[in-house]
Design an enzyme around this catalytic site. Structure first.
Site, PDB file in Angstrom:
ATOM      1  N   ARG A   1       0.530  -1.206   0.046  1.00 41.06           N
ATOM      2  CA  ARG A   1       0.097  -0.349  -0.209  1.00 41.06           C
ATOM      3  C   ARG A   1       0.996   1.232  -0.316  1.00 41.06           C
ATOM      4  O   ARG A   1       2.002   1.181   0.000  1.00 41.06           O
ATOM      5  CB  ARG A   1      -0.794  -0.076   1.151  1.00 41.06           C
ATOM      6  CG  ARG A   1      -2.030  -1.213   1.421  1.00 41.06           C
ATOM      7  CD  ARG A   1      -2.829  -0.997   2.601  1.00 41.06           C
ATOM      8  NE  ARG A   1      -1.815  -0.937   3.468  1.00 41.06           N
ATOM      9  CZ  ARG A   1      -1.688  -0.082   4.190  1.00 41.06           C
ATOM     10  NH1 ARG A   1      -1.950   1.077   3.939  1.00 41.06           N
ATOM     11  NH2 ARG A   1      -0.626   0.355   4.886  1.00 41.06           N
TER      12      ARG A   1
ATOM     13  N   LYS B   1      -8.201  -3.113   1.646  1.00 40.21           N
ATOM     14  CA  LYS B   1      -7.919  -2.094   2.664  1.00 40.21           C
ATOM     15  C   LYS B   1      -8.264  -0.492   3.087  1.00 40.21           C
ATOM     16  O   LYS B   1      -9.243   0.429   4.306  1.00 40.21           O
ATOM     17  CB  LYS B   1      -5.812  -1.322   2.891  1.00 40.21           C
ATOM     18  CG  LYS B   1      -5.293  -2.661   4.110  1.00 40.21           C
ATOM     19  CD  LYS B   1      -5.666  -3.178   5.230  1.00 40.21           C
ATOM     20  CE  LYS B   1      -4.723  -4.680   5.281  1.00 40.21           C
ATOM     21  NZ  LYS B   1      -5.308  -5.183   6.544  1.00 40.21           N
TER      22      LYS B   1
ATOM     23  N   HIS C   1      -8.268  -4.675  13.502  1.00 39.80           N
ATOM     24  CA  HIS C   1      -7.047  -5.429  12.468  1.00 39.80           C
ATOM     25  C   HIS C   1      -6.809  -6.546  13.228  1.00 39.80           C
ATOM     26  O   HIS C   1      -5.820  -6.636  13.942  1.00 39.80           O
ATOM     27  CB  HIS C   1      -6.454  -4.525  12.226  1.00 39.80           C
ATOM     28  CG  HIS C   1      -5.402  -4.809  11.150  1.00 39.80           C
ATOM     29  ND1 HIS C   1      -4.405  -5.087  11.278  1.00 39.80           N
ATOM     30  CD2 HIS C   1      -4.879  -5.321  10.071  1.00 39.80           C
ATOM     31  CE1 HIS C   1      -3.115  -5.560   9.821  1.00 39.80           C
ATOM     32  NE2 HIS C   1      -4.722  -6.250   9.353  1.00 39.80           N
TER      33      HIS C   1
ATOM     34  N   SER D   1       1.899  -6.677  10.001  1.00 40.59           N
ATOM     35  CA  SER D   1       1.620  -7.791   8.854  1.00 40.59           C
ATOM     36  C   SER D   1       3.367  -7.943   9.113  1.00 40.59           C
ATOM     37  O   SER D   1       4.587  -7.502  10.066  1.00 40.59           O
ATOM     38  CB  SER D   1       2.563  -7.091   7.853  1.00 40.59           C
ATOM     39  OG  SER D   1       2.850  -7.474   6.088  1.00 40.59           O
TER      40      SER D   1
ATOM     41  N   LYS E   1       0.171 -13.616  11.946  1.00 41.29           N
ATOM     42  CA  LYS E   1      -1.883 -13.247  12.244  1.00 41.29           C
ATOM     43  C   LYS E   1      -2.010 -14.227  11.483  1.00 41.29           C
ATOM     44  O   LYS E   1      -3.092 -15.101  11.764  1.00 41.29           O
ATOM     45  CB  LYS E   1      -2.160 -12.054  12.187  1.00 41.29           C
ATOM     46  CG  LYS E   1      -3.541 -11.858  12.470  1.00 41.29           C
ATOM     47  CD  LYS E   1      -3.574 -10.275  12.444  1.00 41.29           C
ATOM     48  CE  LYS E   1      -2.572  -9.305  11.135  1.00 41.29           C
ATOM     49  NZ  LYS E   1      -3.869  -9.389  10.191  1.00 41.29           N
ATOM     50  N   THR E   2      -2.651 -14.254  10.269  1.00 47.26           N
ATOM     51  CA  THR E   2      -2.520 -15.434   9.424  1.00 47.26           C
ATOM     52  C   THR E   2      -2.157 -16.689   9.885  1.00 47.26           C
ATOM     53  O   THR E   2      -3.277 -18.289  10.129  1.00 47.26           O
ATOM     54  CB  THR E   2      -2.517 -14.921   7.666  1.00 47.26           C
ATOM     55  OG1 THR E   2      -2.557 -13.977   7.553  1.00 47.26           O
ATOM     56  CG2 THR E   2      -2.716 -16.399   7.131  1.00 47.26           C
TER      57      THR E   2
ATOM     58  N   ASP F   1      -7.581 -11.316   9.069  1.00 43.26           N
ATOM     59  CA  ASP F   1      -7.616 -10.136   8.706  1.00 43.26           C
ATOM     60  C   ASP F   1      -8.572  -9.058   9.593  1.00 43.26           C
ATOM     61  O   ASP F   1      -7.831  -8.050   9.950  1.00 43.26           O
ATOM     62  CB  ASP F   1      -7.080  -9.698   7.361  1.00 43.26           C
ATOM     63  CG  ASP F   1      -5.760  -8.417   7.554  1.00 43.26           C
ATOM     64  OD1 ASP F   1      -5.395  -8.665   8.384  1.00 43.26           O
ATOM     65  OD2 ASP F   1      -6.368  -7.689   6.501  1.00 43.26           O
TER      66      ASP F   1
ATOM     67  N   ARG G   1       2.275 -12.109  -1.692  1.00 45.99           N
ATOM     68  CA  ARG G   1       1.243 -12.290  -1.606  1.00 45.99           C
ATOM     69  C   ARG G   1       0.391 -13.248  -2.188  1.00 45.99           C
ATOM     70  O   ARG G   1       0.529 -13.147  -3.408  1.00 45.99           O
ATOM     71  CB  ARG G   1      -0.054 -10.971  -1.581  1.00 45.99           C
ATOM     72  CG  ARG G   1       0.997  -9.444  -0.414  1.00 45.99           C
ATOM     73  CD  ARG G   1       0.252 -10.543   1.114  1.00 45.99           C
ATOM     74  NE  ARG G   1       0.666  -9.106   2.238  1.00 45.99           N
ATOM     75  CZ  ARG G   1      -0.114  -9.133   2.707  1.00 45.99           C
ATOM     76  NH1 ARG G   1      -0.788  -9.704   3.382  1.00 45.99           N
ATOM     77  NH2 ARG G   1       0.637  -8.065   3.635  1.00 45.99           N
TER      78      ARG G   1
END
Length: 559
Positions: free
Chosen positions: A67, A215, A234, A252, A256-257, A271, A335
């Site tokens: 981003r 996002k 988040h 990031s 988390k994932t 997410d 990604r």
């Protein structure tokens, strides 16, 4: 194929946007239809998709492999002037830079002109699994794989819902255009991601990064929901066999994932989630996972999800379609997006769960200071939530020579539309109402800092998560980490007891103590950002306690 009624409604919608002419448009294409369009051999440049040996298509997003938060703008008007958390001109503050209605009109006109007289893809979807608060989102773009990304990430309407679909938010993704006279309009560059909350619209120009769409709508949910007293976070979420729900917060690269995608537990989402009076609900209809270093052994569920209908971004792919997941040739931020049903064990039919009993914060500590796992008091949970700590390591960015602390409020500063303290107050209230307990897991280094110690094995991170979720972490008592006053469990099933105390593994204990105080000082320095708010002053005592004066150190505030 769309009906005449749908055709008429979409045309009317495009005309209302100012898109009076098209070479034709494609409405809510199926995955197979999108695959045919995005792999058309006549496509050139960044529009071109390649088919990988895994069946997923792969795209290149150009110079923007992530981003562009510094090119994010929001129209300041009567509705937003007093509600949005506006940028203060400091690196530690918000990314929500204001633009005038006149500048907005110029950016919107650039996008409309770019999309006029083009072959267009129009996609409709929902953001939010809760029907009471979800937003109907419409994407208009001239790039087939952008439509594919949208279809992966948003909740797909049923055929019945599409009959009466009325977009509550519109995205004009005109990635091929730029604002060449940006300086005249007070913009940073010719790239823009701009939001008009009153018009309920996003316009995108100059960046091909698909994550801007995802996002951006997350940020919009982060505006509307907290103003209603509903949590917007988040975080990832999953559910156990006993219907117990857990949330995983982290920036990031902190896991988390990875850690929420657990074969023993059903995935709610990876997410973005809301938390209302009924419980937790997913914002999305898909997952957006990092691919760097991906192997079927390390992350079998994510690896297996990379198949037909998945969309790879910026991976290193050869002429035969073979993907080198270890390669950082394009970026470290490789990604993949895929529909959530590519994960076998998910919550069905709606991505929702009850009120979470366990809250887990993830930090990749490259200083080797934090314990692998620790328990937090309610006050410490809010302190660490507002702090949003992780660390960059040497070599990941130009100029980063040693570990660098990174603080991102609420583990997602770039996506916050109202002041961070409001999100923290809502989380604190929810945790209090539902007696939720909080823990901090270090997915980074131990036995020394980056370059000296070693990365905590993913297996041990998973064992720590298991101990939290099954309650065994609380059965053998705790020690206390000095300065941070974190409760370190004396035993976690499957993990060497010595590995739970970070100081014990450092050969040079004095060096550990110095690093501990240094990191503690960074936390204290960063938390000064919140001392002008009542909740910040109340929570200061829940952070590191230093005997001497705080020494200023370089701190990053990226998300």
């Amino acid at each position: 194929m769309i009906t005449t009624q749908e055709n008429s409604a979409v045309i009317a919608g495009l005309k209302a946007l100012g898109i009076a002419r098209t070479e034709g448009f494609f409405y809510n294409l199926s995955f197979d239809e999108l695959f045919s369009h995005e792999t058309d051999p006549r496509l050139q440049g960044y529009e071109r998709s390649r088919v990988s040996s895994l069946g997923a298509v792969a795209v290149d997003t150009g110079k923007f492999t992530g981003r562009s938060p510094k090119d994010k703008y929001i129209v300041m008007d009567d509705a937003t002037k007093s509600t949005v958390w506006w940028a203060d001109g400091k690196s530690s503050g918000s990314d929500n830079k204001p633009i005038s209605k006149e500048t907005w009109a110029h950016l919107k006109d650039l996008c409309v002109k770019q999309l006029n007289a083009k072959k267009l893809y129009v996609m409709d979807g929902f953001c939010g699994a809760n029907k009471d608060t979800r937003i109907g989102v419409r994407l208009v773009t001239e790039v087939a794989w952008m439509a594919h990304f949208f279809k992966n990430m948003f909740i797909l309407p049923t055929a019945e819902e599409l009959k009466d679909f009325k977009p509550g938010w519109t995205i004009l993704n005109a990635c091929k255009t730029t604002c060449t006279d940006f300086a005249k309009h007070g913009l940073r560059t010719d790239v823009f991601v701009a939001f008009n909350i009153t018009e309920r619209m996003t316009v995108i120009g100059g960046t091909w990064y698909g994550g801007e769409m995802k996002k951006g709508i997350f940020s919009i949910m982060n505006y509307f929901l907290p103003l209603k007293g509903i949590g917007a976070f988040h975080c990832s979420a999953n559910m156990g066999a006993r219907k117990d729900t857990a949330l995983f917060f982290g920036l990031s690269g902190t896991g988390k994932t990875t850690l929420s995608t657990d074969p023993k537990r059903a995935l709610i989402g990876d997410d973005e989630h809301g938390w209302d009076n009924e419980g937790v609900f997913n914002f999305e209809g898909g997952c957006y996972a990092k691919c760097i270093g991906l192997t079927p052994e390390r992350e079998p569920e994510v690896y297996a999800a990379i198949r037909r209908d998945a969309l790879l971004e910026n991976v290193d792919i050869d002429d035969k379609g073979l993907v080198d997941f270890a390669s950082k040739k394009r970026t470290e931020n490789t990604r993949v997006s895929y529909p959530i049903n590519h994960i076998e064990n998910i919550v069905k039919p709606v991505s929702k769960g009850g009120h979470p009993s366990k809250i887990i914060f993830l930090a990749c500590d490259a200083y080797g200071v934090l314990p692998p796992v620790s328990k937090l008091t309610k006050e410490q949970a809010m302190y660490h939530y507002l702090s949003g700590y992780t660390a960059k390591v040497a070599g990941t960015e130009l100029g980063v020579k040693e570990p660098q602390a990174t603080f991102s409020a609420c583990f997602g500063k770039a996506f916050l539309m109202v002041h961070p303290c409001l999100y923290a107050e809502i989380l604190a209230k929810k945790m209090q109402e539902h007696n939720s307990s909080a823990y901090l897991i270090n997915t980074g280094w131990i036995a020394g800092p980056y370059g000296v110690g070693h990365r905590i094995p993913l297996k041990e991170n998973r064992l720590a998560v298991d101990a939290i979720l099954d309650g065994s972490i609380d059965k053998n008592g705790f020690d206390v980490l000095p300065v941070f006053n974190l409760q370190i469990p004396k035993h976690v099933n499957g993990v060497d007891d010595k590995a739970l105390d970070p100081r014990s593994l450092w050969l040079d204990k004095n060096a550990y103590d110095a690093a501990l105080h240094k990191l503690g000082g960074m936390f204290v320095e960063n938390f000064k950002l919140f001392m002008d708010a009542p909740i910040g002053r109340q929570l200061a005592g829940a952070g590191p306690q230093l005997a001497g004066p705080v020494t200023a150190h370089k701190i990053s505030h990226d998300d």
